[in-house]
Write a protein that holds these residues in place. Structure first.
Motif, short mmCIF file in Angstrom:
data_model
loop_
_atom_site.label_atom_id
_atom_site.label_comp_id
_atom_site.label_asym_id
_atom_site.label_seq_id
_atom_site.Cartn_x
_atom_site.Cartn_y
_atom_site.Cartn_z
N GLU A 386 19.76 57.90 25.89
CA GLU A 386 19.20 59.25 25.76
C GLU A 386 19.27 59.71 24.30
O GLU A 386 18.31 60.28 23.76
N ALA A 387 20.41 59.41 23.65
CA ALA A 387 20.58 59.79 22.25
C ALA A 387 19.59 59.02 21.37
O ALA A 387 19.04 59.56 20.41
N GLN A 388 19.38 57.77 21.74
CA GLN A 388 18.45 56.96 20.96
C GLN A 388 17.04 57.54 21.05
O GLN A 388 16.29 57.55 20.08
N GLU A 389 16.70 58.05 22.22
CA GLU A 389 15.39 58.70 22.38
C GLU A 389 15.28 59.94 21.51
O GLU A 389 14.24 60.21 20.92
N ARG A 390 16.37 60.71 21.44
CA ARG A 390 16.37 61.88 20.56
C ARG A 390 16.16 61.46 19.10
O ARG A 390 15.41 62.09 18.35
N LEU A 391 16.85 60.38 18.74
CA LEU A 391 16.70 59.87 17.37
C LEU A 391 15.25 59.49 17.10
O LEU A 391 14.67 59.86 16.07
N GLU A 392 14.65 58.77 18.04
CA GLU A 392 13.26 58.34 17.85
C GLU A 392 12.34 59.54 17.71
O GLU A 392 11.41 59.54 16.89
N LEU A 395 12.76 60.97 14.26
CA LEU A 395 12.12 60.09 13.28
C LEU A 395 10.61 60.29 13.28
O LEU A 395 9.98 60.49 12.24
N ASP A 396 10.04 60.24 14.48
CA ASP A 396 8.59 60.41 14.59
C ASP A 396 8.15 61.75 14.00
O ASP A 396 7.16 61.82 13.27
N GLU A 397 8.91 62.79 14.32
CA GLU A 397 8.51 64.10 13.83
C GLU A 397 8.64 64.17 12.30
O GLU A 397 7.80 64.79 11.63
N SER A 398 9.66 63.52 11.76
CA SER A 398 9.83 63.55 10.30
C SER A 398 8.67 62.85 9.60
O SER A 398 8.25 63.25 8.52
N GLY A 414 8.74 49.84 1.79
CA GLY A 414 7.79 48.94 2.43
C GLY A 414 7.70 49.17 3.93
O GLY A 414 8.56 49.81 4.55
N VAL A 415 6.64 48.64 4.50
CA VAL A 415 6.39 48.80 5.94
C VAL A 415 7.23 47.83 6.75
O VAL A 415 7.79 48.18 7.78
N GLY A 416 7.34 46.60 6.23
CA GLY A 416 8.14 45.58 6.89
C GLY A 416 7.73 45.43 8.34
O GLY A 416 6.54 45.42 8.68
N GLN A 417 8.75 45.32 9.17
CA GLN A 417 8.49 45.22 10.61
C GLN A 417 8.68 46.60 11.26
O GLN A 417 7.92 46.99 12.13
N TYR A 418 9.64 47.34 10.74
CA TYR A 418 10.06 48.56 11.42
C TYR A 418 9.03 49.69 11.36
O TYR A 418 8.90 50.47 12.29
N LYS A 419 8.30 49.79 10.24
CA LYS A 419 7.42 50.96 10.06
C LYS A 419 5.98 50.71 10.47
O LYS A 419 5.13 51.57 10.27
N ARG A 420 5.71 49.52 11.03
CA ARG A 420 4.31 49.24 11.41
C ARG A 420 3.79 50.22 12.45
O ARG A 420 2.61 50.53 12.47
N ARG A 421 4.68 50.72 13.29
CA ARG A 421 4.23 51.64 14.35
C ARG A 421 3.66 52.93 13.76
O ARG A 421 2.96 53.65 14.45
N TRP A 422 4.04 53.23 12.51
CA TRP A 422 3.55 54.48 11.90
C TRP A 422 2.35 54.26 10.98
O TRP A 422 1.76 55.23 10.50
N LEU A 423 2.02 53.01 10.70
CA LEU A 423 1.01 52.76 9.67
C LEU A 423 -0.34 53.36 10.06
O LEU A 423 -1.04 53.93 9.21
N ALA A 424 -0.70 53.24 11.32
CA ALA A 424 -2.00 53.78 11.75
C ALA A 424 -2.01 55.30 11.76
O ALA A 424 -3.07 55.91 11.87
N TRP A 425 -0.83 55.93 11.68
CA TRP A 425 -0.80 57.39 11.53
C TRP A 425 -1.28 57.78 10.14
O TRP A 425 -1.77 58.88 9.94
N GLU A 426 -1.09 56.86 9.17
CA GLU A 426 -1.44 57.18 7.79
C GLU A 426 -2.81 56.64 7.40
O GLU A 426 -3.54 57.27 6.64
#
Lengths: 456, 456
Positions: A386-392, A395-398, A414-426
């Motif tokens: 549940e806490a991990q969901e709050r963290l996510e 993060l998404d909102e930031s 860099g985008v690496g592996q972790y930030k790919r989920r946000w790339l299409a937002w930009e």
């Protein structure tokens, strides 16, 4: 998976360079970024020469094996995480400084040279290699180039790309090419050097780098400006900008970061204010620039001390390590957004509000001269899913908020592996498609660090 | 050729924007570079809006018509020369400054904004747009970006690429994309902004530019250092480098250039020495930097005068126009090589020797802080074909020599049409192939400024 016959062929091609020892596979399976899904590589190859890298890539092309190249593994976006069926190519042992050209103000290094070692070597010539990521004591120039790393001195001296003149790159099929020029200026053809810089090992393996060096400043002044709270310190950044004075370093630390530093290093920073703006000027105008900055900040109510050089060095050093020694995981994520400078105050306030709203912990440092912020959000692992969901959610909102303010999802990590989920937002679908097509030009089989840097 | 029905369709799509008047076709058929073969375009289109550019490119894609986009036509490499069956797209009338963000230290402009107009507009905020090609009074920011233009202030502030944050680009099929970021730093995905910068209209049409602005220096000092001869002045450049002082402007003029300036402007420069090194420092450290440079140059035997600001401005202004008002042709060619700084003295001596050996005239100016030289070779037109052959031989040798010394064929002017014959001397077949493949990604029909910038 890589079959035994292929591995035997690799071992024969690169005797003594290939390891499948479980400890090596574990050690080289990841960088410092959060791990979404732990994966072990099929092997680790330690290249000693350009020819080693070429041999590996010829083998990888024959067998369609993914190659994840890495320097020191200091990245924080998972750009060097192993992926299923991959071989890790470590360039750490390609660590020779090949040339220092003091009159040209350039150096040529192998990819595995550590940032600080290059700086140590050129200092006697009155020169420096300006890009200084916080990891400068252990990250490699090759890794810095692959991620277009930033650092503290970028405010004045630019990012890694601005110091890279030419590259030697091994392509997916093992061909060695040279891009760029040894001169400061050059516009022959497309800027493949800039295209490679920041491509995170997805277009080729950078094996050699020609860098531009800058003059080691003769004079350095550092100011520590303590403010009542974080938004007021962020306003100080704008005040320095409005005074039209260019600091070499302009770092913003929030109260939580000061507390963490005090705890780790026995300092008394938090007692001196709720937020710290650390400003360094350098060069022939350093004293006058520091004075102009002091005037601007005192006018905002800051408590400004000019530190003697030992104390100043210590503060900058503390800042370099202010993300702490924690390695990010799924319960603790350091971010790397950048926003236009005018939005700093607003964004900093928004971050504090969203941390409270999502009930997550937050501390923030920023390369404020660039509008580049490193908020770290965390929850207690013991609080579970549940806490991990709050963290996510935080993060998404930031990220959304930074983009809404005209910012980017990643200023320097860099985008690496972790930030790919946000790339299409930009980036638009068309821009994502162009990048995927460029990757195909360089890497038709898709063997170069697949699943990283871009969305394909 | 473009058939009448297609042209009628274009005129209907862009009413009032299309001209086929012979005077327009002639006026827009070329830039300032040498013309290898005179060609008239099929039409000239004056875009007023992004939508105009999109409509033109959709039409061009339907009819497979080549589009040569241009700003002011100030280029000197033939990058904007018409090619057979092409339509010229002029962006001059897209000349609005869309945003000045004084706190962000950025501006957003349409492609046709003239360099000096942006500088005039931001000066009141204490800001400047640093890249200052000699053509800054009439060249456009869009053209500057398309060629990655240099200029005098590059020594300290970098080239155009270093001031470009984001681009709006119309692709070959009319799609509008945005690359880059409004923040100083950003590493999301591949650096398409840098790839577009300097691509000379072969990958897309740049219609909007977000630039980073710099602080207008409060203090400026200019030194004029006269030397006995050209090689000694070139040695002065190295001496300044060895003193580890960074000038904002560092220009080297040979005796023939001084004579030409005296003739054109009534100055007495040649009587003061055989070569001139013009040095400007700026910023808070300007006075101390100028003093350190004076010391270094006097030590080499230079006659150094610190000019008052009016005389200093005049000298820099004279230098900006030191290529003269001549437009290059097949009997007079201005070059643009760059060499590593340590090779300047050697290259300057080699140039003088090759001019003598080939019996051609030579004058040289150099952005010496970058190792970027502009030798102009010429012969008398009346001497005819034999003299033109001597000129070609001298040009070829000057390029070969620069490459042998670790240099590049073009420091800041671009490859355009004229320098393509030398590109393969600098770049390997594999690098040429990669560029051709990248072009295909962006321009599958090959309609964007074909026959320019790269070898495909």
């Amino acid at each position: 998976m890589i079959d035994a016959a292929s591995l035997a062929e690799l071992d024969a091609a690169l005797p003594g360079r290939v390891s499948t020892a479980p400890a090596d596979l574990t050690l080289y399976s990841r960088d410092q970024g959060p791990v979404l899904e732990p994966v072990l590589p099929g092997a680790v190859v330690h290249a000693h020469t350009v020819a080693d890298v070429q041999a590996l890539l010829r083998w990888a092309t024959r067998h369609a094996v993914a190659i994840v190249s890495r320097g020191a593994g200091s990245g924080v976006s998972g750009g060097a995480h192993a992926t299923t069926g991959s071989v890790i190519l470590s360039l750490e042992r390609m660590n020779r400084i090949l040339e220092i050209n003091a009159d040209d103000e350039t150096a040529v290094v192998e990819a595995g040279v550590i940032n600080t070692e290059l700086n140590d070597a050129v200092a006697e010539y009155g020169l420096m290699y300006a890009p200084d990521p916080a990891s400068y004591r252990w990250s490699t120039i090759g890794g810095n180039v692959a991620t277009n790393a930033g650092g503290l001195r970028c405010a004045k001296y630019g990012v890694t790309r601005d110091s890279v003149l030419a590259l030697d790159v091994v392509l997916a099929d093992g061909t060695l090419i040279s891009t760029g020029h040894r001169t400061f200026k050059g516009v022959a053809g497309y800027d493949l050097t800039a295209l490679m810089t920041g491509s995170e090992g997805t277009l080729g393996v950078i094996v050699g780098i020609t860098v531009r060096l800058r003059y080691l400043p003769r004079s350095v002044h550092t100011l520590a400006a303590f403010f009542e709270d974080f938004p007021r310190a962020a306003a100080g950044v704008l005040a320095i900008g409005r005074a039209r004075v260019q600091p070499a370093i302009l770092e913003l630390l929030d109260g939580r970061t000061l507390e963490a530093l005090d705890g780790a290093h026995g300092s008394d920073l938090r007692s001196r204010g709720g937020s710290l703006l650390l400003v360094r000027t350098d060069g022939y105008g350093a004293a006058a620039e520091a004075e102009a900055i002091r005037t601007a900040l005192v006018g905002l109510g800051a408590s400004v001390s000019e530190e003697d050089s030992e104390e100043a060095d210590r503060l900058v050093d503390l800042r370099r390590h202010s993300r702490g020694d924690e390695v990010d995981d799924l319960y603790r994520v350091g971010e790397d957004v950048a926003v236009p400078k005018s939005q700093l105050v607003h964004y900093v306030a928004a971050l504090e509000a969203m941390a409270e709203r999502h009930n997550v912990q937050l501390k923030v440092v920023a390369h404020a001269g660039d509008g580049n912020l490193h908020p770290t959000f965390w929850v207690e692992r013991s609080e579970g899913a549940e806490a991990q969901e709050r963290l996510e959610a935080a993060l998404d909102e930031s990220i959304r908020c930074a983009l809404d303010l005209g910012g980017t999802i990643t200023g320097e990590h860099g985008v690496g592996q972790y930030k790919r989920r946000w790339l299409a937002w930009e980036q638009s679908p068309e821009v994502l498609r162009l990048q995927a097509e460029i990757k195909k030009v360089f890497d038709p089989l898709g063997i170069l660090n697949p699943g990283k840097a871009i969305v394909s």
